[in-house]
Design a protein around this motif. Structure first.
Motif, PDB file in Angstrom:
ATOM      1  N   TRP A 186      45.386  37.296  39.259  1.00  0.00           N
ATOM      2  CA  TRP A 186      45.560  38.490  40.096  1.00  0.00           C
ATOM      3  C   TRP A 186      46.292  39.535  39.254  1.00  0.00           C
ATOM      4  CZ3 TRP A 186      43.916  38.597  45.254  1.00  0.00           C
ATOM      5  CH2 TRP A 186      44.247  39.748  45.977  1.00  0.00           C
ATOM      6  N   GLU A 187      45.611  40.637  38.932  1.00  0.00           N
ATOM      7  CA  GLU A 187      46.229  41.657  38.095  1.00  0.00           C
ATOM      8  C   GLU A 187      47.440  42.282  38.789  1.00  0.00           C
ATOM      9  OE1 GLU A 187      42.965  41.604  38.686  1.00  0.00           O
ATOM     10  OE2 GLU A 187      42.003  41.303  36.740  1.00  0.00           O
ATOM     11  N   VAL A 188      48.543  42.355  38.056  1.00  0.00           N
ATOM     12  CA  VAL A 188      49.763  42.949  38.601  1.00  0.00           C
ATOM     13  C   VAL A 188      49.619  44.466  38.553  1.00  0.00           C
ATOM     14  CG1 VAL A 188      52.251  43.193  38.331  1.00  0.00           C
ATOM     15  CG2 VAL A 188      51.147  40.988  37.875  1.00  0.00           C
ATOM     16  N   ASP A 189      49.598  45.092  39.721  1.00  0.00           N
ATOM     17  CA  ASP A 189      49.441  46.540  39.839  1.00  0.00           C
ATOM     18  C   ASP A 189      50.559  47.069  40.744  1.00  0.00           C
ATOM     19  OD1 ASP A 189      48.733  49.156  40.258  1.00  0.00           O
ATOM     20  OD2 ASP A 189      46.637  48.750  40.739  1.00  0.00           O
ATOM     21  N   PRO A 190      51.662  47.565  40.164  1.00  0.00           N
ATOM     22  CA  PRO A 190      52.788  48.049  40.989  1.00  0.00           C
ATOM     23  C   PRO A 190      52.373  49.129  41.980  1.00  0.00           C
ATOM     24  CG  PRO A 190      53.435  47.857  38.686  1.00  0.00           C
ATOM     25  CD  PRO A 190      51.947  47.680  38.717  1.00  0.00           C
ATOM     26  N   ALA A 191      51.367  49.924  41.626  1.00  0.00           N
ATOM     27  CA  ALA A 191      50.950  51.014  42.508  1.00  0.00           C
ATOM     28  C   ALA A 191      50.077  50.537  43.661  1.00  0.00           C
ATOM     29  CB  ALA A 191      50.194  52.075  41.696  1.00  0.00           C
ATOM     30  N   ASP A 192      49.394  49.408  43.468  1.00  0.00           N
ATOM     31  CA  ASP A 192      48.475  48.926  44.508  1.00  0.00           C
ATOM     32  C   ASP A 192      48.410  47.402  44.487  1.00  0.00           C
ATOM     33  OD1 ASP A 192      46.561  48.590  46.429  1.00  0.00           O
ATOM     34  OD2 ASP A 192      44.905  49.446  45.266  1.00  0.00           O
ATOM     35  N   PRO A 193      49.395  46.738  45.095  1.00  0.00           N
ATOM     36  CA  PRO A 193      49.411  45.263  45.101  1.00  0.00           C
ATOM     37  C   PRO A 193      48.197  44.648  45.781  1.00  0.00           C
ATOM     38  CG  PRO A 193      51.527  46.167  45.796  1.00  0.00           C
ATOM     39  CD  PRO A 193      50.569  47.310  45.758  1.00  0.00           C
ATOM     40  N   GLU A 194      47.511  45.410  46.632  1.00  0.00           N
ATOM     41  CA  GLU A 194      46.392  44.861  47.396  1.00  0.00           C
ATOM     42  C   GLU A 194      45.043  45.071  46.717  1.00  0.00           C
ATOM     43  OE1 GLU A 194      46.665  45.462  51.727  1.00  0.00           O
ATOM     44  OE2 GLU A 194      48.638  46.353  51.365  1.00  0.00           O
ATOM     45  N   ARG A 195      45.055  45.609  45.513  1.00  0.00           N
ATOM     46  CA  ARG A 195      43.801  45.803  44.787  1.00  0.00           C
ATOM     47  C   ARG A 195      43.219  44.445  44.415  1.00  0.00           C
ATOM     48  NH1 ARG A 195      42.331  46.456  39.382  1.00  0.00           N
ATOM     49  NH2 ARG A 195      44.521  46.407  38.711  1.00  0.00           N
ATOM     50  N   LEU A 196      41.983  44.220  44.798  1.00  0.00           N
ATOM     51  CA  LEU A 196      41.344  42.925  44.568  1.00  0.00           C
ATOM     52  C   LEU A 196      40.789  42.855  43.152  1.00  0.00           C
ATOM     53  CD1 LEU A 196      39.378  42.567  47.938  1.00  0.00           C
ATOM     54  CD2 LEU A 196      41.632  41.640  47.372  1.00  0.00           C
ATOM     55  N   PRO A 197      41.084  41.791  42.417  1.00  0.00           N
ATOM     56  CA  PRO A 197      40.541  41.634  41.067  1.00  0.00           C
ATOM     57  C   PRO A 197      39.021  41.495  41.095  1.00  0.00           C
ATOM     58  CG  PRO A 197      42.393  40.137  41.430  1.00  0.00           C
ATOM     59  CD  PRO A 197      42.025  40.707  42.765  1.00  0.00           C
ATOM     60  N   LEU A 198      38.393  41.891  39.987  1.00  0.00           N
ATOM     61  CA  LEU A 198      36.947  41.780  39.873  1.00  0.00           C
ATOM     62  C   LEU A 198      36.489  40.338  40.061  1.00  0.00           C
ATOM     63  CD1 LEU A 198      34.162  42.951  39.124  1.00  0.00           C
ATOM     64  CD2 LEU A 198      34.755  42.565  36.716  1.00  0.00           C
ATOM     65  N   ALA A 199      37.196  39.389  39.468  1.00  0.00           N
ATOM     66  CA  ALA A 199      36.811  37.982  39.606  1.00  0.00           C
ATOM     67  C   ALA A 199      36.955  37.508  41.045  1.00  0.00           C
ATOM     68  CB  ALA A 199      37.649  37.109  38.677  1.00  0.00           C
ATOM     69  N   TRP A 200      37.925  38.046  41.776  1.00  0.00           N
ATOM     70  CA  TRP A 200      38.149  37.658  43.179  1.00  0.00           C
ATOM     71  C   TRP A 200      36.932  38.019  44.030  1.00  0.00           C
ATOM     72  CZ3 TRP A 200      42.128  34.871  45.171  1.00  0.00           C
ATOM     73  CH2 TRP A 200      42.287  34.860  46.562  1.00  0.00           C
ATOM     74  N   THR A 201      36.454  39.241  43.897  1.00  0.00           N
ATOM     75  CA  THR A 201      35.318  39.676  44.710  1.00  0.00           C
ATOM     76  C   THR A 201      34.019  39.019  44.234  1.00  0.00           C
ATOM     77  OG1 THR A 201      35.094  41.648  43.296  1.00  0.00           O
ATOM     78  CG2 THR A 201      36.398  41.861  45.306  1.00  0.00           C
ATOM     79  N   THR A 202      33.901  38.809  42.935  1.00  0.00           N
ATOM     80  CA  THR A 202      32.698  38.150  42.418  1.00  0.00           C
ATOM     81  C   THR A 202      32.598  36.716  42.930  1.00  0.00           C
ATOM     82  OG1 THR A 202      32.803  39.504  40.413  1.00  0.00           O
ATOM     83  CG2 THR A 202      31.452  37.508  40.323  1.00  0.00           C
TER      84      THR A 202
END
Length: 426
Positions: A140-156
């Protein structure tokens, strides 16, 4: 795990001359049949699509010539986002930290098509091995600005879960460093995104200074959002690593009741006996499960200039003896963490036999990659004496050793297939 029967097979039948491992029965002494080493042998009675008992002399509808019937395999811990990348890396053969760096470099070239192709290959291997429930970890990519952003592998992998739903139940566990979850707001927002997409909240726990705060936040968020927890913990030989103890203690304090799986726990064999006993007792009290992951741990742990002296595999026998739910997982396959292997819980069990010196008969270890593994993932699997034929496998062998020995490539089919037609493994 049971799905609605299609009513294309006989709901009542007697499968003659089969063997069932005793460890896969809830009440083996009441099931009937005759003892046969680590199995029960006889004629399996199917009524209303369920296994209801074994008979010695009931007339058979078909003679299966001593073949095994088991539950399906469960893959409790793998990494379908990373698999089959080793061949395109310049160097794979360092420490855990070097493997993390090598995989991160490769990840920069990932695309949806690349992830889907590699993960599909992994799912095909799992299906062929007789696996029906899988948990894959996803960075899960750490994104301080958007913790809820889904990783590409997650959706795939979510798309693949839908594609494969008729043959494999695929769970996804988000994998984050524990220190970023020490922020209560960040942890809650990640957990909310994971819950919204039917996932599991996971973290890598080593010696991070804020690990206790992160663990505490994860437990609270899991209870709040109704999701399971999964930890990569104590993945090293340093006796100072204490993640398992912290996790167990915080679960007990919180009176947490959801499923929790702790993978690796490599250093449990390097700590002193009193510390090991205390941690095992805490783990049992907390009702968490532990996943031994022998392939990657044998490859990465205790690296140095000479031969490794320590196996890197957790204290399997003592955990089982202490009442902890023990499971085995495949972990990494042909990536920076383990450059060889195949996706197969049978292979994981085979590796555990060698690494931890688990003796035959092997039927007693099958729950570690079947029913116990299912419970660790929060998906209870019925014992065979309460199971629908939808949930049972018929093997083209009568020997448990054959299905544990992955190189034998022993075939299996669902029992419903044997009931649906004139059956042949040819």
């Amino acid at each position: 795990m049971t799905t609605a029967p299609e009513n294309t097979y006989r709901m009542d039948a007697i499968l003659g001359n089969v063997r069932i491992p005793r460890s896969l029965l809830g009440s083996p002494d009441a099931f009937g049949g005759r003892p046969d080493r680590d199995c029960i042998a006889g004629n399996l009675v199917i009524r209303g699509g369920y296994a209801v008992g074994m008979s010695i002399d009931a007339p058979m509808d078909m003679d299966l010539r001593g073949r095994l019937i088991t539950q399906p395999f469960v893959e409790a811990h793998c990494h379908l986002d990373k698999c089959f990348t080793a061949e395109r890396m310049d160097y794979v053969g360092g420490t855990l930290e070097q493997a993390i760096a090598a995989q991160a470099s490769d990840k920069r070239s990932w695309s949806r098509e690349d992830i889907a192709a590699r993960a599909t290959r992994g799912l095909q291997e799992l299906a062929i091995s007789g696996t029906r429930l899988v948990r894959t970890h996803v960075d899960w990519e750490v994104d301080p600005a958007d913790p809820e952003r889904l990783p590409l592998a997650w959706t795939t992998l979510a798309e693949l879960a839908e594609t494969w739903r008729d043959s494999i139940v695929l769970q996804r566990a988000g994998l984050l460093p524990i220190d970023v979850l020490a922020s209560e707001d960040y942890c809650d927002r990640v957990a909310r995104a994971i819950a919204r997409t039917n996932g599991v909240l996971g973290a890598f726990v080593a010696s991070q200074p804020q690990r206790r705060a992160g663990i505490r936040n994860m437990i609270r968020a899991a209870a709040r959002h109704g999701i399971a927890l999964d930890f990569h913990v104590d993945e090293g030989m340093d006796p100072a690593l204490d993640g398992l103890e912290v996790i167990a203690t915080e679960l007990i304090v919180a009176r947490h009741e959801g499923p929790v799986l702790c993978g690796h726990v490599c250093n449990l064999g390097t700590v002193d006996a009193a510390t090991r006993a205390r941690r095992i007792e805490l783990a049992a009290t907390a009702k968490l499960s532990v996943a031994a992951l022998p392939s990657s741990n044998l490859y990465l742990q205790d690296r140095g200039a000479s031969m490794p002296l320590r196996r890197g595999v957790t204290a399997i026998r003592e955990l089982i003896g202490g009442g902890v739910n023990m499971v085995f997982g495949t972990d990494n396959v042909q990536d920076a963490f383990c450059p060889v292997g195949t996706h197969s819980p049978a292979s994981a069990l085979e590796m555990a036999v060698l690494a931890a010196q688990l003796e035959p008969p092997f039927g007693k270890w099958l729950p570690c990659v079947m029913g116990q593994a299912s419970s660790a993932l929060g998906a209870a699997m019925p014992d065979i004496d309460h199971a629908a034929v939808e949930d049972l496998l018929l093997w083209n062998t009568g020997q448990v050793t054959d299905i544990v020995s992955a190189a034998s490539r022993t075939k299996s089919v669902r029992v419903r297939e044997a009931l649906a037609r004139d059956f042949s493994f040819d």
